[in-house]
Write an enzyme that holds these catalytic residues in place. Structure first.
Site, PDB file in Angstrom:
ATOM      1  N   ALA A  48      -3.418  35.640  -7.245  1.00 23.96           N
ATOM      2  CA  ALA A  48      -3.563  34.188  -7.098  1.00 23.96           C
ATOM      3  C   ALA A  48      -2.965  33.461  -8.289  1.00 23.96           C
ATOM      4  O   ALA A  48      -2.271  32.441  -8.133  1.00 23.96           O
ATOM      5  CB  ALA A  48      -5.038  33.825  -6.935  1.00 23.96           C
ATOM      6  N   TYR A  49      -3.225  33.979  -9.480  1.00 22.42           N
ATOM      7  CA  TYR A  49      -2.729  33.344 -10.703  1.00 22.42           C
ATOM      8  C   TYR A  49      -1.205  33.384 -10.758  1.00 22.42           C
ATOM      9  O   TYR A  49      -0.541  32.371 -11.030  1.00 22.42           O
ATOM     10  CB  TYR A  49      -3.333  34.059 -11.910  1.00 22.42           C
ATOM     11  CG  TYR A  49      -2.955  33.480 -13.247  1.00 22.42           C
ATOM     12  CD1 TYR A  49      -3.368  32.200 -13.619  1.00 22.42           C
ATOM     13  CD2 TYR A  49      -2.202  34.212 -14.163  1.00 22.42           C
ATOM     14  CE1 TYR A  49      -3.033  31.668 -14.856  1.00 22.42           C
ATOM     15  CE2 TYR A  49      -1.875  33.697 -15.397  1.00 22.42           C
ATOM     16  CZ  TYR A  49      -2.283  32.423 -15.745  1.00 22.42           C
ATOM     17  OH  TYR A  49      -1.946  31.904 -16.964  1.00 22.42           O
ATOM     18  N   VAL A  50      -0.626  34.553 -10.480  1.00 22.50           N
ATOM     19  CA  VAL A  50       0.827  34.691 -10.543  1.00 22.50           C
ATOM     20  C   VAL A  50       1.498  33.855  -9.467  1.00 22.50           C
ATOM     21  O   VAL A  50       2.558  33.256  -9.704  1.00 22.50           O
ATOM     22  CB  VAL A  50       1.225  36.177 -10.446  1.00 22.50           C
ATOM     23  CG1 VAL A  50       2.713  36.322 -10.173  1.00 22.50           C
ATOM     24  CG2 VAL A  50       0.872  36.893 -11.743  1.00 22.50           C
TER      25      VAL A  50
END
Length: 246
Positions: A154-156
């Site tokens: 999700a972060y990437v």
């Protein structure tokens, strides 16, 4: 800190701690007036302001949700009212939720993307409208877009979107003499990175770089100061500040 030698003005989102604070203090050492943005930690932003002003710098604190266009318009207005204009916008504010893709709560996905993607879009939109000729916009990505570590999906995904926004905005500002770049830190000793990691995990990350140490907030701040000041021929780029991490 030496006396101010410039009339340049910077806004640093997420400037109340971690990399954001290091960036704000580093820019202030170059004589730049700095607005320290916070979302929910005004006391931390005030501490950063006090640290800068105690050394002879110029600083104020401004608040607001980076994903709220009205709140950020008000924050930008406050910076221009206090210092007469705006030359540098450094957008460090962001959140990180780690989970395998298969089990990630989609509410967390929405939360990450609201702050990291919409927040970057809102801040960049205001910056594109207001930053003066000769200015710089610096967004923040992550070196995990290259290392592709499990649980960072999700972060990437959000930071890959930030990189794309950065490269497109650089080209949209053709003729303005405003640079737009992103910094992609590697493992850096901040609460955002260290939270939830045991000592063995932290040591493994440190040894993954040829320099065999974690980055420090000051390392990243030096990269930002380069982009915000002398790096006028660096534009539309993602700079990986990660100690040589593959």
């Amino acid at each position: 800190m030496s006396s101010p030698t410039t009339n340049r003005v910077a806004l640093v989102t997420g400037g109340s701690g971690g990399i954001g604070r290091a960036v704000a203090e580093r820019l202030a050492r170059d004589g730049i007036a700095v607005a320290i943005h916070y979302a929910g930690r005004k006391e931390k932003a005030d501490e950063t302001v006090q640290a800068i002003t105690a050394e002879g710098g110029r600083a104020i604190a401004v608040g607001g949700d980076v994903a709220d266009e009205a709140a950020m318009a008000t924050a930008f207005d406050a910076v221009e009212s206090a210092f007469g204009g705006l030359d540098v916008v450094v957008h460090t504010a962001g959140i990180m939720v780690l989970s395998p893709i298969a089990t990630l709560d989609l509410n967390d996905l929405d939360r990450v993307h609201r702050t990291n993607i919409r927040g970057t879009f809102v801040v960049d939109q205001q910056a594109a409208r207001r930053v003066r000729e000769g200015g710089a916009i610096v967004n923040f990505s992550t070196s995990v877009t290259r290392t592709q570590l499990p649980t960072y999906g999700a972060y990437v995904a959000s930071k890959a979107a930030v990189e794309s926004l950065t490269l497109i905005l650089a080209r949209e500002l053709r003729g303005r003499d405003v640079t737009v770049n992103a910094v992609a830190p590697g493992p850096t000793a901040t609460p955002l990175f260290l939270d939830g990691k045991d000592e063995n995990t932290v040591d493994r990350f440190a040894k993954a770089t040829p320099l065999e140490r974690l980055g420090q907030p000051g390392d990243i701040a030096e990269t930002v100061a380069f982009l915000a000041g002398p790096a006028r021929w660096v534009n539309g780029q993602v700079l990986f500040a990660n100690g040589g991490l593959a």
